[in-house]
Design a protein around this motif. Sequence first.
Motif: not given
Lengths: 345, 241
Positions: B90-102, B119-127, B139-146
Amino acid sequence: MEKQNLILAFESSCDETSVAVIRDGHEILSNVIATQINSHKRFGGVVPEVASRHHIEQVTICIEDAMTEAAVTYDDLDAVAVTYGPGLVGALLVGVNAAKTVAYAHHLPLIPVNHMAGHIYAARFVKPFEFPLMALLVSGGHTELVYMQADGQFEIIGETRDDAAGEAYDKIGRVLGVPYPAGKVIDEMAHKGNDTFKFPRAMIDEDNYDFSFSGLKSAFINTVHHADQIGETLDKNDLAASFQASVVDVLTSKTLRVLKQYPVKQLILAGGVAANHGLRERLQEVLPKEFPNTDLVLAPLKLCGDNGAMIGAAGYVQYQHQQFGDATLNADPSLEFDWMPNMPH
Amino acid sequence: MKLLAIDTSNRPLSVAVLEDAKILATTTTNVGRNHSSTLLPIIEQSLAQAGFKPDDLDRIVVAAGPGSYTGLRIGVTTAKTLAFTLHKELVGLSSLEALAGNVLMEGQLVSPLFDARRDNVFTGLYRIENQRPVQVIADQHISIAEWTDQLAAYPEPVTFIGADVATYEAPLKEQLGDRFVRAQPQLDLPQASVLGLLGQTAQPVEHLHAFVPDYLRLTQAERDWQAKHPKEDHAPYVEKI
Protein backbone atom coordinates in the motif's frame (compact mmCIF):
# COMPACT_ATOMS: atom_id res chain seq x y z
CA MET A 1 -21.84 -34.00 7.66
CA GLU A 2 -23.53 -30.93 6.28
CA LYS A 3 -21.19 -28.11 5.36
CA GLN A 4 -20.97 -25.41 7.99
CA ASN A 5 -21.79 -21.82 7.12
CA LEU A 6 -19.29 -19.13 8.08
CA ILE A 7 -20.04 -15.43 7.90
CA LEU A 8 -17.60 -12.58 8.47
CA ALA A 9 -19.67 -9.74 9.95
CA PHE A 10 -18.90 -6.01 10.29
CA GLU A 11 -20.46 -3.43 12.58
CA SER A 12 -19.43 0.26 12.72
CA SER A 13 -22.65 2.25 13.08
CA CYS A 14 -21.68 4.29 16.14
CA ASP A 15 -18.68 4.15 18.47
CA GLU A 16 -17.71 0.49 18.32
CA THR A 17 -15.74 -1.12 15.50
CA SER A 18 -16.50 -4.82 15.52
CA VAL A 19 -15.80 -7.79 13.29
CA ALA A 20 -17.02 -11.30 14.04
CA VAL A 21 -16.97 -14.78 12.55
CA ILE A 22 -20.25 -16.62 13.04
CA ARG A 23 -20.94 -20.30 12.37
CA ASP A 24 -24.40 -21.35 11.18
CA GLY A 25 -25.96 -18.14 12.42
CA HIS A 26 -25.81 -18.95 16.10
CA GLU A 27 -22.28 -19.84 17.13
CA ILE A 28 -19.64 -17.21 17.81
CA LEU A 29 -16.16 -18.18 16.64
CA SER A 30 -14.88 -14.65 17.30
CA ASN A 31 -16.41 -11.29 18.10
CA VAL A 32 -13.76 -8.58 18.25
CA ILE A 33 -15.01 -5.25 19.57
CA ALA A 34 -12.93 -2.07 19.71
CA THR A 35 -14.81 0.53 21.74
CA GLN A 36 -14.22 4.28 21.56
CA ILE A 37 -15.90 5.13 24.86
CA ASN A 38 -12.68 6.49 26.32
CA SER A 39 -12.42 8.97 23.47
CA HIS A 40 -16.01 10.22 23.42
CA LYS A 41 -16.02 10.54 27.23
CA ARG A 42 -13.98 13.69 26.62
CA PHE A 43 -16.92 15.28 24.86
CA GLY A 44 -19.81 13.90 26.92
CA GLY A 45 -21.18 11.98 23.94
CA VAL A 46 -20.28 10.53 20.57
CA VAL A 47 -18.74 13.06 18.14
CA PRO A 48 -19.44 11.67 14.65
CA GLU A 49 -16.23 12.85 12.93
CA VAL A 50 -14.08 11.54 15.79
CA ALA A 51 -15.95 8.21 15.64
CA SER A 52 -15.35 7.90 11.90
CA ARG A 53 -11.64 8.54 12.36
CA HIS A 54 -11.34 5.86 15.03
CA HIS A 55 -13.17 3.32 12.85
CA ILE A 56 -10.62 3.65 10.06
CA GLU A 57 -7.79 3.19 12.60
CA GLN A 58 -9.35 -0.02 13.85
CA VAL A 59 -11.05 -1.77 10.98
CA THR A 60 -8.22 -3.90 9.57
CA ILE A 61 -6.99 -4.77 13.08
CA CYS A 62 -10.47 -6.05 13.90
CA ILE A 63 -10.61 -8.14 10.70
CA GLU A 64 -7.23 -9.67 11.45
CA ASP A 65 -8.07 -10.46 15.07
CA ALA A 66 -11.48 -11.89 14.18
CA MET A 67 -10.01 -14.20 11.52
CA THR A 68 -7.15 -15.27 13.77
CA GLU A 69 -9.31 -15.92 16.83
CA ALA A 70 -11.79 -17.89 14.76
CA ALA A 71 -8.88 -19.77 13.14
CA VAL A 72 -10.44 -19.53 9.69
CA THR A 73 -9.17 -18.45 6.25
CA TYR A 74 -11.01 -16.45 3.61
CA ASP A 75 -11.52 -19.68 1.68
CA ASP A 76 -13.57 -21.03 4.59
CA LEU A 77 -16.00 -18.09 4.49
CA ASP A 78 -19.43 -18.20 2.81
CA ALA A 79 -20.35 -14.52 2.95
CA VAL A 80 -19.59 -11.07 4.35
CA ALA A 81 -22.32 -9.25 6.30
CA VAL A 82 -22.30 -5.57 7.23
CA THR A 83 -24.42 -3.01 9.03
CA TYR A 84 -25.45 -0.40 6.45
CA GLY A 85 -27.85 1.56 8.68
CA PRO A 86 -29.25 3.11 10.73
CA GLY A 87 -26.40 4.97 12.40
CA LEU A 88 -23.83 7.72 11.88
CA VAL A 89 -23.15 7.99 8.17
CA GLY A 90 -19.38 8.54 8.40
CA ALA A 91 -19.04 5.65 10.84
CA LEU A 92 -21.20 3.32 8.73
CA LEU A 93 -19.18 4.15 5.60
CA VAL A 94 -16.00 2.65 7.04
CA GLY A 95 -17.62 -0.71 7.78
CA VAL A 96 -19.56 -0.74 4.52
CA ASN A 97 -16.51 -0.01 2.36
CA ALA A 98 -14.27 -2.43 4.25
CA ALA A 99 -16.88 -5.21 4.02
CA LYS A 100 -17.54 -4.59 0.33
CA THR A 101 -13.81 -4.70 -0.36
CA VAL A 102 -13.30 -8.00 1.49
CA ALA A 103 -16.30 -9.50 -0.32
CA TYR A 104 -14.97 -8.35 -3.69
CA ALA A 105 -11.37 -9.40 -3.05
CA HIS A 106 -12.40 -12.93 -2.05
CA HIS A 107 -15.40 -13.38 -4.40
CA LEU A 108 -17.89 -13.67 -1.52
CA PRO A 109 -21.53 -12.61 -1.46
CA LEU A 110 -22.27 -9.40 0.47
CA ILE A 111 -25.16 -9.21 2.95
CA PRO A 112 -26.43 -5.73 3.92
CA VAL A 113 -27.85 -5.89 7.47
CA ASN A 114 -30.15 -3.50 9.31
CA HIS A 115 -28.47 -2.64 12.60
CA MET A 116 -31.72 -2.91 14.57
CA ALA A 117 -32.41 -6.35 13.10
CA GLY A 118 -28.93 -7.21 14.32
CA HIS A 119 -29.83 -6.20 17.87
CA ILE A 120 -32.85 -8.53 17.83
CA TYR A 121 -30.76 -11.42 16.48
CA ALA A 122 -28.32 -11.03 19.39
CA ALA A 123 -30.95 -13.11 21.21
CA ARG A 124 -30.50 -15.89 18.64
CA PHE A 125 -27.32 -16.85 20.46
CA VAL A 126 -29.50 -17.89 23.43
CA LYS A 127 -31.93 -20.16 21.59
CA PRO A 128 -33.72 -20.57 18.24
CA PHE A 129 -36.52 -18.09 17.53
CA GLU A 130 -40.11 -19.31 17.66
CA PHE A 131 -42.63 -17.27 15.75
CA PRO A 132 -44.56 -15.16 16.11
CA LEU A 133 -42.43 -13.22 18.52
CA MET A 134 -42.29 -9.71 19.92
CA ALA A 135 -39.05 -7.82 20.49
CA LEU A 136 -38.67 -4.94 22.90
CA LEU A 137 -35.79 -3.08 21.36
CA VAL A 138 -34.27 -0.44 23.61
CA SER A 139 -31.09 1.49 22.83
CA GLY A 140 -29.55 4.93 22.74
CA GLY A 141 -31.25 5.71 19.47
CA HIS A 142 -34.36 3.53 19.47
CA THR A 143 -37.19 2.35 21.69
CA GLU A 144 -39.47 0.05 19.72
CA LEU A 145 -41.81 -2.90 19.96
CA VAL A 146 -41.17 -5.04 16.90
CA TYR A 147 -43.45 -7.91 15.87
CA MET A 148 -41.97 -10.76 13.85
CA GLN A 149 -44.13 -13.35 12.13
CA ALA A 150 -41.11 -15.02 10.61
CA ASP A 151 -37.37 -14.57 10.22
CA GLY A 152 -36.56 -11.29 8.52
CA GLN A 153 -40.07 -9.82 8.88
CA PHE A 154 -40.06 -6.78 11.12
CA GLU A 155 -43.18 -4.81 11.92
CA ILE A 156 -43.01 -1.86 14.28
CA ILE A 157 -46.01 -1.90 16.61
CA GLY A 158 -44.94 0.96 18.86
CA GLU A 159 -42.04 3.32 19.25
CA THR A 160 -40.88 6.38 21.13
CA ARG A 161 -42.38 9.68 20.13
CA ASP A 162 -39.43 11.68 21.37
CA ASP A 163 -36.27 10.54 23.18
CA ALA A 164 -35.09 6.96 23.12
CA ALA A 165 -34.77 5.39 26.58
CA GLY A 166 -30.98 5.17 26.32
CA GLU A 167 -30.80 8.82 25.28
CA ALA A 168 -32.75 9.79 28.43
CA TYR A 169 -30.23 7.84 30.53
CA ASP A 170 -27.33 9.74 28.96
CA LYS A 171 -29.04 13.11 29.46
CA ILE A 172 -29.90 12.64 33.12
CA GLY A 173 -26.45 11.12 33.56
CA ARG A 174 -25.00 14.51 32.69
CA VAL A 175 -27.17 16.14 35.38
CA LEU A 176 -26.00 13.56 37.93
CA GLY A 177 -22.37 14.04 36.90
CA VAL A 178 -22.08 10.50 35.61
CA PRO A 179 -19.62 10.19 32.68
CA TYR A 180 -20.81 9.06 29.23
CA PRO A 181 -22.19 6.42 28.70
CA ALA A 182 -24.28 6.73 31.84
CA GLY A 183 -26.57 3.69 31.62
CA LYS A 184 -24.50 1.19 33.54
CA VAL A 185 -23.63 3.52 36.44
CA ILE A 186 -27.21 4.76 36.81
CA ASP A 187 -28.41 1.15 36.84
CA GLU A 188 -25.98 0.43 39.71
CA MET A 189 -26.99 3.59 41.59
CA ALA A 190 -30.65 2.69 41.12
CA HIS A 191 -30.10 -0.61 42.87
CA LYS A 192 -28.82 1.25 45.95
CA GLY A 193 -31.71 3.73 46.08
CA ASN A 194 -35.50 3.85 46.32
CA ASP A 195 -38.23 5.33 44.15
CA THR A 196 -38.94 8.30 46.42
CA PHE A 197 -39.55 10.97 43.78
CA LYS A 198 -42.38 9.26 41.89
CA PHE A 199 -41.59 10.77 38.51
CA PRO A 200 -44.35 10.67 35.88
CA ARG A 201 -44.98 7.52 33.83
CA ALA A 202 -45.68 9.09 30.45
CA MET A 203 -48.43 7.59 28.28
CA ILE A 204 -48.60 4.56 30.55
CA ASP A 205 -52.41 4.49 30.53
CA GLU A 206 -52.86 5.50 26.91
CA ASP A 207 -54.34 2.88 24.66
CA ASN A 208 -51.40 2.60 22.27
CA TYR A 209 -47.97 1.05 22.22
CA ASP A 210 -45.89 4.19 21.93
CA PHE A 211 -43.42 5.57 24.43
CA SER A 212 -42.30 9.03 25.55
CA PHE A 213 -39.31 9.79 27.73
CA SER A 214 -38.74 13.52 27.28
CA GLY A 215 -41.31 14.43 29.98
CA LEU A 216 -39.57 12.16 32.46
CA LYS A 217 -36.22 13.71 31.57
CA SER A 218 -37.63 17.23 32.13
CA ALA A 219 -39.25 16.26 35.44
CA PHE A 220 -35.94 14.82 36.58
CA ILE A 221 -33.94 17.90 35.56
CA ASN A 222 -36.50 20.29 37.14
CA THR A 223 -36.40 18.37 40.41
CA VAL A 224 -32.61 18.58 40.57
CA HIS A 225 -32.49 22.26 39.57
CA HIS A 226 -35.19 23.20 42.08
CA ALA A 227 -33.27 21.48 44.87
CA ASP A 228 -30.08 23.27 43.79
CA GLN A 229 -31.85 26.62 43.99
CA ILE A 230 -33.13 26.12 47.52
CA GLY A 231 -29.84 24.60 48.61
CA GLU A 232 -31.26 21.15 49.24
CA THR A 233 -29.14 18.05 48.62
CA LEU A 234 -30.96 15.15 47.03
CA ASP A 235 -29.92 11.52 47.36
CA LYS A 236 -28.42 10.63 43.98
CA ASN A 237 -29.16 6.95 44.38
CA ASP A 238 -32.82 7.72 45.06
CA LEU A 239 -32.89 10.00 42.02
CA ALA A 240 -31.44 7.22 39.87
CA ALA A 241 -33.82 4.66 41.36
CA SER A 242 -36.82 6.91 40.76
CA PHE A 243 -35.82 7.61 37.17
CA GLN A 244 -35.18 3.96 36.43
CA ALA A 245 -38.45 2.89 38.09
CA SER A 246 -40.36 5.17 35.73
CA VAL A 247 -38.50 3.90 32.63
CA VAL A 248 -38.94 0.26 33.62
CA ASP A 249 -42.61 0.73 34.54
CA VAL A 250 -43.40 2.31 31.18
CA LEU A 251 -41.42 -0.21 29.13
CA THR A 252 -42.90 -3.15 31.02
CA SER A 253 -46.51 -2.01 31.04
CA LYS A 254 -46.48 -1.14 27.34
CA THR A 255 -44.94 -4.50 26.56
CA LEU A 256 -47.56 -6.36 28.57
CA ARG A 257 -50.27 -4.35 26.84
CA VAL A 258 -48.97 -5.25 23.40
CA LEU A 259 -48.72 -8.93 24.30
CA LYS A 260 -52.46 -8.95 25.07
CA GLN A 261 -53.25 -8.04 21.49
CA TYR A 262 -50.41 -9.96 19.93
CA PRO A 263 -50.09 -13.40 21.47
CA VAL A 264 -46.53 -14.54 20.81
CA LYS A 265 -44.36 -17.48 21.64
CA GLN A 266 -41.35 -15.43 22.63
CA LEU A 267 -40.62 -11.98 23.98
CA ILE A 268 -37.11 -10.81 23.13
CA LEU A 269 -35.37 -8.05 25.02
CA ALA A 270 -32.53 -6.53 22.99
CA GLY A 271 -30.55 -3.33 22.37
CA GLY A 272 -28.01 -1.49 24.53
CA VAL A 273 -30.52 -0.76 27.32
CA ALA A 274 -31.38 -4.47 27.43
CA ALA A 275 -28.22 -4.74 29.55
CA ASN A 276 -30.07 -2.80 32.27
CA HIS A 277 -30.49 -5.10 35.25
CA GLY A 278 -33.59 -3.33 36.53
CA LEU A 279 -35.35 -3.95 33.22
CA ARG A 280 -34.18 -7.55 32.88
CA GLU A 281 -35.23 -8.41 36.44
CA ARG A 282 -38.66 -6.80 36.10
CA LEU A 283 -39.47 -8.69 32.90
CA GLN A 284 -38.23 -11.94 34.44
CA GLU A 285 -40.54 -11.29 37.37
CA VAL A 286 -43.75 -10.24 35.61
CA LEU A 287 -43.77 -12.10 32.30
CA PRO A 288 -44.14 -15.65 33.72
CA LYS A 289 -47.03 -14.41 35.89
CA GLU A 290 -48.92 -12.53 33.19
CA PHE A 291 -48.01 -14.59 30.12
CA PRO A 292 -46.89 -18.05 31.26
CA ASN A 293 -46.89 -19.31 27.68
CA THR A 294 -44.58 -16.62 26.37
CA ASP A 295 -40.91 -17.41 26.68
CA LEU A 296 -38.69 -14.49 27.69
CA VAL A 297 -35.42 -14.42 25.74
CA LEU A 298 -32.94 -11.85 27.02
CA ALA A 299 -30.12 -10.92 24.66
CA PRO A 300 -26.86 -11.99 26.36
CA LEU A 301 -25.36 -9.13 28.40
CA LYS A 302 -22.19 -9.14 26.31
CA LEU A 303 -24.19 -8.85 23.09
CA CYS A 304 -26.55 -6.02 24.11
CA GLY A 305 -24.13 -3.32 22.98
CA ASP A 306 -23.11 -2.98 19.34
CA ASN A 307 -21.17 -5.98 18.02
CA GLY A 308 -20.43 -7.88 14.84
CA ALA A 309 -21.78 -11.20 16.14
CA MET A 310 -25.38 -9.99 16.09
CA ILE A 311 -24.90 -8.73 12.52
CA GLY A 312 -23.62 -12.18 11.57
CA ALA A 313 -26.68 -13.83 13.13
CA ALA A 314 -29.09 -11.55 11.26
CA GLY A 315 -26.97 -11.88 8.13
CA TYR A 316 -27.23 -15.68 8.25
CA VAL A 317 -31.02 -15.47 7.93
CA GLN A 318 -30.61 -13.19 4.92
CA TYR A 319 -28.03 -15.59 3.51
CA GLN A 320 -30.59 -18.38 3.63
CA HIS A 321 -33.05 -16.15 1.76
CA GLN A 322 -30.31 -15.08 -0.69
CA GLN A 323 -30.78 -11.41 0.20
CA PHE A 324 -27.51 -10.08 -1.15
CA GLY A 325 -26.21 -6.62 -1.90
CA ASP A 326 -23.66 -5.63 -4.51
CA ALA A 327 -20.68 -3.37 -4.98
CA THR A 328 -22.91 -0.29 -5.10
CA LEU A 329 -24.05 -0.77 -1.48
CA ASN A 330 -24.08 2.54 0.37
CA ALA A 331 -24.62 3.51 4.00
CA ASP A 332 -28.20 4.47 4.85
CA PRO A 333 -28.06 6.46 8.11
CA SER A 334 -31.85 6.59 8.56
CA LEU A 335 -32.66 3.05 7.45
CA GLU A 336 -35.97 1.93 8.95
CA PHE A 337 -38.01 -1.17 9.54
CA ASP A 338 -41.25 -1.16 7.64
CA TRP A 339 -44.33 -0.09 9.53
CA MET A 340 -47.04 -2.67 10.00
CA PRO A 341 -49.90 -1.84 7.64
CA ASN A 342 -53.12 -0.59 9.23
CA MET A 343 -51.58 0.11 12.61
CA PRO A 344 -52.31 3.46 14.26
CA HIS A 345 -49.19 5.56 14.50
CA MET B 1 4.31 -4.20 -11.35
CA LYS B 2 0.51 -4.36 -11.48
CA LEU B 3 -0.93 -1.39 -9.70
CA LEU B 4 -4.33 0.04 -8.77
CA ALA B 5 -4.59 3.78 -8.01
CA ILE B 6 -7.53 5.44 -6.25
CA ASP B 7 -8.35 9.10 -5.63
CA THR B 8 -11.62 10.07 -3.92
CA SER B 9 -10.25 13.06 -2.02
CA ASN B 10 -12.82 15.49 -3.30
CA ARG B 11 -15.80 15.66 -5.64
CA PRO B 12 -13.95 14.03 -8.56
CA LEU B 13 -13.35 10.29 -8.40
CA SER B 14 -10.48 8.69 -10.28
CA VAL B 15 -9.37 5.09 -10.62
CA ALA B 16 -6.55 3.71 -12.76
CA VAL B 17 -4.90 0.36 -13.40
CA LEU B 18 -1.28 0.34 -14.48
CA GLU B 19 1.26 -2.25 -15.42
CA ASP B 20 4.66 -0.70 -14.84
CA ALA B 21 4.63 2.64 -16.67
CA LYS B 22 1.77 1.59 -18.92
CA ILE B 23 -1.71 2.92 -18.13
CA LEU B 24 -4.14 0.09 -18.91
CA ALA B 25 -7.43 1.57 -17.73
CA THR B 26 -8.46 4.86 -16.24
CA THR B 27 -11.80 6.31 -15.24
CA THR B 28 -12.37 9.78 -13.86
CA THR B 29 -15.79 11.18 -12.98
CA ASN B 30 -16.82 14.58 -11.70
CA VAL B 31 -20.52 14.06 -11.18
CA GLY B 32 -20.64 14.40 -7.39
CA ARG B 33 -22.46 11.15 -6.85
CA ASN B 34 -21.72 9.25 -3.71
CA HIS B 35 -18.23 7.79 -3.92
CA SER B 36 -19.28 4.99 -1.59
CA SER B 37 -21.68 3.67 -4.24
CA THR B 38 -19.48 4.26 -7.26
CA LEU B 39 -15.91 3.53 -6.21
CA LEU B 40 -15.96 -0.26 -5.95
CA PRO B 41 -17.96 -0.82 -9.18
CA ILE B 42 -15.43 1.37 -11.03
CA ILE B 43 -12.52 -0.56 -9.51
CA GLU B 44 -14.19 -3.83 -10.59
CA GLN B 45 -14.67 -2.53 -14.13
CA SER B 46 -11.17 -1.12 -14.41
CA LEU B 47 -9.50 -4.32 -13.23
CA ALA B 48 -11.71 -6.38 -15.52
CA GLN B 49 -10.84 -4.16 -18.49
CA ALA B 50 -7.16 -4.60 -17.68
CA GLY B 51 -7.71 -8.34 -17.49
CA PHE B 52 -6.65 -8.56 -13.84
CA LYS B 53 -8.17 -10.25 -10.84
CA PRO B 54 -7.81 -8.40 -7.53
CA ASP B 55 -5.21 -10.91 -6.38
CA ASP B 56 -3.04 -10.19 -9.44
CA LEU B 57 -2.25 -6.71 -8.10
CA ASP B 58 1.15 -5.98 -6.59
CA ARG B 59 0.43 -2.56 -5.19
CA ILE B 60 -2.41 -0.20 -4.33
CA VAL B 61 -1.80 3.54 -4.36
CA VAL B 62 -4.26 5.90 -2.71
CA ALA B 63 -4.54 9.68 -2.47
CA ALA B 64 -4.38 9.97 1.31
CA GLY B 65 -5.33 13.60 1.80
CA PRO B 66 -5.94 16.34 2.39
CA GLY B 67 -9.47 16.65 1.08
CA SER B 68 -13.06 15.91 2.05
CA TYR B 69 -12.94 13.82 5.24
CA THR B 70 -15.66 11.47 4.05
CA GLY B 71 -14.22 11.18 0.55
CA LEU B 72 -10.78 10.37 1.96
CA ARG B 73 -12.18 7.71 4.25
CA ILE B 74 -13.96 5.95 1.40
CA GLY B 75 -10.80 5.77 -0.71
CA VAL B 76 -8.46 4.96 2.16
CA THR B 77 -10.77 2.33 3.72
CA THR B 78 -11.09 0.61 0.36
CA ALA B 79 -7.36 0.77 -0.46
CA LYS B 80 -6.25 -0.19 3.04
CA THR B 81 -8.67 -3.10 3.29
CA LEU B 82 -7.78 -4.37 -0.18
CA ALA B 83 -4.06 -4.23 0.58
CA PHE B 84 -4.58 -5.86 3.98
CA THR B 85 -6.89 -8.65 2.91
CA LEU B 86 -4.81 -9.63 -0.15
CA HIS B 87 -1.38 -8.95 1.45
CA LYS B 88 -0.44 -6.31 -1.11
CA GLU B 89 1.75 -3.24 -0.87
CA LEU B 90 0.00 0.00 0.00
CA VAL B 91 1.25 3.46 -0.89
CA GLY B 92 -0.35 6.67 0.36
CA LEU B 93 0.50 9.87 -1.49
CA SER B 94 -0.55 13.45 -0.94
CA SER B 95 -3.74 14.30 -2.82
CA LEU B 96 -2.19 17.71 -3.52
CA GLU B 97 1.00 16.18 -4.89
CA ALA B 98 -1.06 13.98 -7.20
CA LEU B 99 -2.88 17.04 -8.54
CA ALA B 100 0.40 18.97 -8.94
CA GLY B 101 1.57 16.00 -11.03
CA ASN B 102 -0.81 17.13 -13.78
CA VAL B 103 1.57 20.06 -14.45
CA LEU B 104 4.57 19.06 -16.51
CA MET B 105 6.44 22.33 -17.05
CA GLU B 106 9.94 21.57 -15.83
CA GLY B 107 11.15 23.86 -13.03
CA GLN B 108 7.70 25.37 -12.48
CA LEU B 109 6.38 26.10 -8.96
CA VAL B 110 2.90 24.64 -8.45
CA SER B 111 0.36 25.32 -5.73
CA PRO B 112 -2.44 22.74 -5.91
CA LEU B 113 -5.38 23.96 -3.92
CA PHE B 114 -8.58 22.60 -2.31
CA ASP B 115 -11.12 24.89 -0.71
CA ALA B 116 -11.42 24.36 3.06
CA ARG B 117 -14.11 27.06 3.41
CA ARG B 118 -14.14 30.39 5.25
CA ASP B 119 -11.13 31.73 3.30
CA ASN B 120 -9.05 28.69 4.21
CA VAL B 121 -7.46 26.25 1.82
CA PHE B 122 -5.58 22.98 1.84
CA THR B 123 -2.47 23.58 -0.20
CA GLY B 124 1.29 23.08 -0.47
CA LEU B 125 4.04 24.20 -2.80
CA TYR B 126 5.73 21.87 -5.28
CA ARG B 127 8.42 22.29 -7.93
CA ILE B 128 8.35 20.13 -11.03
CA GLU B 129 11.74 18.38 -11.24
CA ASN B 130 12.41 15.55 -13.65
CA GLN B 131 8.71 15.56 -14.57
CA ARG B 132 7.44 15.00 -11.07
CA PRO B 133 6.39 17.30 -8.22
CA VAL B 134 8.90 17.74 -5.42
CA GLN B 135 7.64 19.31 -2.22
CA VAL B 136 8.90 22.82 -1.43
CA ILE B 137 6.42 23.81 1.31
CA ALA B 138 4.55 21.06 3.18
CA ASP B 139 0.81 20.48 2.68
CA GLN B 140 -1.21 22.48 5.17
CA HIS B 141 -4.54 23.96 6.17
CA ILE B 142 -4.03 27.72 5.93
CA SER B 143 -5.88 30.98 5.29
CA ILE B 144 -5.51 32.30 1.79
CA ALA B 145 -3.94 35.51 3.15
CA GLU B 146 -1.24 33.64 5.07
CA TRP B 147 -0.57 31.47 2.05
CA THR B 148 0.09 34.43 -0.23
CA ASP B 149 2.40 35.81 2.49
CA GLN B 150 4.39 32.57 2.46
CA LEU B 151 4.61 32.62 -1.31
CA ALA B 152 6.21 36.08 -1.16
CA ALA B 153 9.49 34.30 -0.40
CA TYR B 154 9.45 32.82 -3.93
CA PRO B 155 9.79 35.68 -6.43
CA GLU B 156 8.78 33.67 -9.47
CA PRO B 157 5.55 32.59 -11.16
CA VAL B 158 3.40 30.06 -9.29
CA THR B 159 0.94 27.85 -11.15
CA PHE B 160 -2.32 27.32 -9.28
CA ILE B 161 -4.23 24.16 -10.06
CA GLY B 162 -7.55 22.75 -8.86
CA ALA B 163 -11.26 23.30 -9.41
CA ASP B 164 -11.39 25.52 -6.31
CA VAL B 165 -8.78 28.00 -7.57
CA ALA B 166 -11.63 30.00 -9.13
CA THR B 167 -12.97 30.76 -5.62
CA TYR B 168 -9.72 32.45 -4.62
CA GLU B 169 -8.60 33.87 -7.95
CA ALA B 170 -9.26 37.50 -6.96
CA PRO B 171 -7.20 37.61 -3.72
CA LEU B 172 -4.44 35.50 -5.31
CA LYS B 173 -4.17 37.83 -8.30
CA GLU B 174 -4.26 40.86 -6.06
CA GLN B 175 -1.39 39.62 -3.90
CA LEU B 176 0.73 37.89 -6.54
CA GLY B 177 0.07 40.06 -9.57
CA ASP B 178 1.77 38.67 -12.67
CA ARG B 179 3.23 35.80 -10.69
CA PHE B 180 -0.24 34.24 -10.49
CA VAL B 181 -0.52 31.62 -13.24
CA ARG B 182 -3.70 29.64 -13.71
CA ALA B 183 -3.20 26.04 -14.89
CA GLN B 184 -5.40 25.09 -17.82
CA PRO B 185 -8.79 24.14 -16.34
CA GLN B 186 -8.75 20.78 -18.13
CA LEU B 187 -5.92 19.82 -15.76
CA ASP B 188 -7.98 20.53 -12.63
CA LEU B 189 -9.30 17.00 -12.23
CA PRO B 190 -6.97 14.67 -10.34
CA GLN B 191 -5.96 11.69 -12.45
CA ALA B 192 -5.38 8.34 -10.76
CA SER B 193 -3.09 7.45 -13.65
CA VAL B 194 -0.73 10.23 -12.52
CA LEU B 195 -1.12 9.10 -8.91
CA GLY B 196 -0.27 5.56 -9.98
CA LEU B 197 2.85 6.64 -11.86
CA LEU B 198 4.03 8.66 -8.87
CA GLY B 199 3.21 5.78 -6.53
CA GLN B 200 5.23 3.26 -8.46
CA THR B 201 8.53 4.38 -7.00
CA ALA B 202 7.27 5.49 -3.57
CA GLN B 203 7.99 3.57 -0.37
CA PRO B 204 5.09 1.31 0.63
CA VAL B 205 3.44 1.80 4.02
CA GLU B 206 5.29 -0.09 6.74
CA HIS B 207 2.52 -0.41 9.34
CA LEU B 208 -0.61 -1.02 7.34
CA HIS B 209 -3.01 -1.08 10.31
CA ALA B 210 -1.85 2.39 11.34
CA PHE B 211 -2.49 3.89 7.91
CA VAL B 212 -5.13 6.64 8.04
CA PRO B 213 -5.98 9.67 5.90
CA ASP B 214 -3.90 12.83 6.24
CA TYR B 215 -6.76 15.06 7.33
CA LEU B 216 -4.28 17.86 8.22
CA ARG B 217 -6.79 19.03 10.82
CA LEU B 218 -8.01 17.80 14.17
CA THR B 219 -11.77 17.71 14.55
CA GLN B 220 -13.41 20.79 16.07
CA ALA B 221 -14.36 18.77 19.17
CA GLU B 222 -10.76 17.67 19.72
CA ARG B 223 -9.37 21.18 19.20
CA ASP B 224 -11.84 22.57 21.74
CA TRP B 225 -11.06 19.80 24.20
CA GLN B 226 -7.30 20.24 23.88
CA ALA B 227 -7.61 24.00 24.41
CA LYS B 228 -9.46 23.35 27.67
CA HIS B 229 -7.27 20.43 28.78
CA PRO B 230 -3.73 21.27 27.62
CA LYS B 231 -2.08 18.67 29.83
CA GLU B 232 -4.60 15.87 29.90
CA ASP B 233 -4.61 12.85 27.71
CA HIS B 234 -7.18 10.08 27.74
CA ALA B 235 -5.24 7.81 25.42
CA PRO B 236 -5.60 5.03 24.57
CA TYR B 237 -8.86 6.23 23.09
CA VAL B 238 -9.90 2.90 21.68
CA GLU B 239 -9.83 -0.33 23.63
CA LYS B 240 -10.59 -3.88 22.71
CA ILE B 241 -13.31 -5.32 24.94
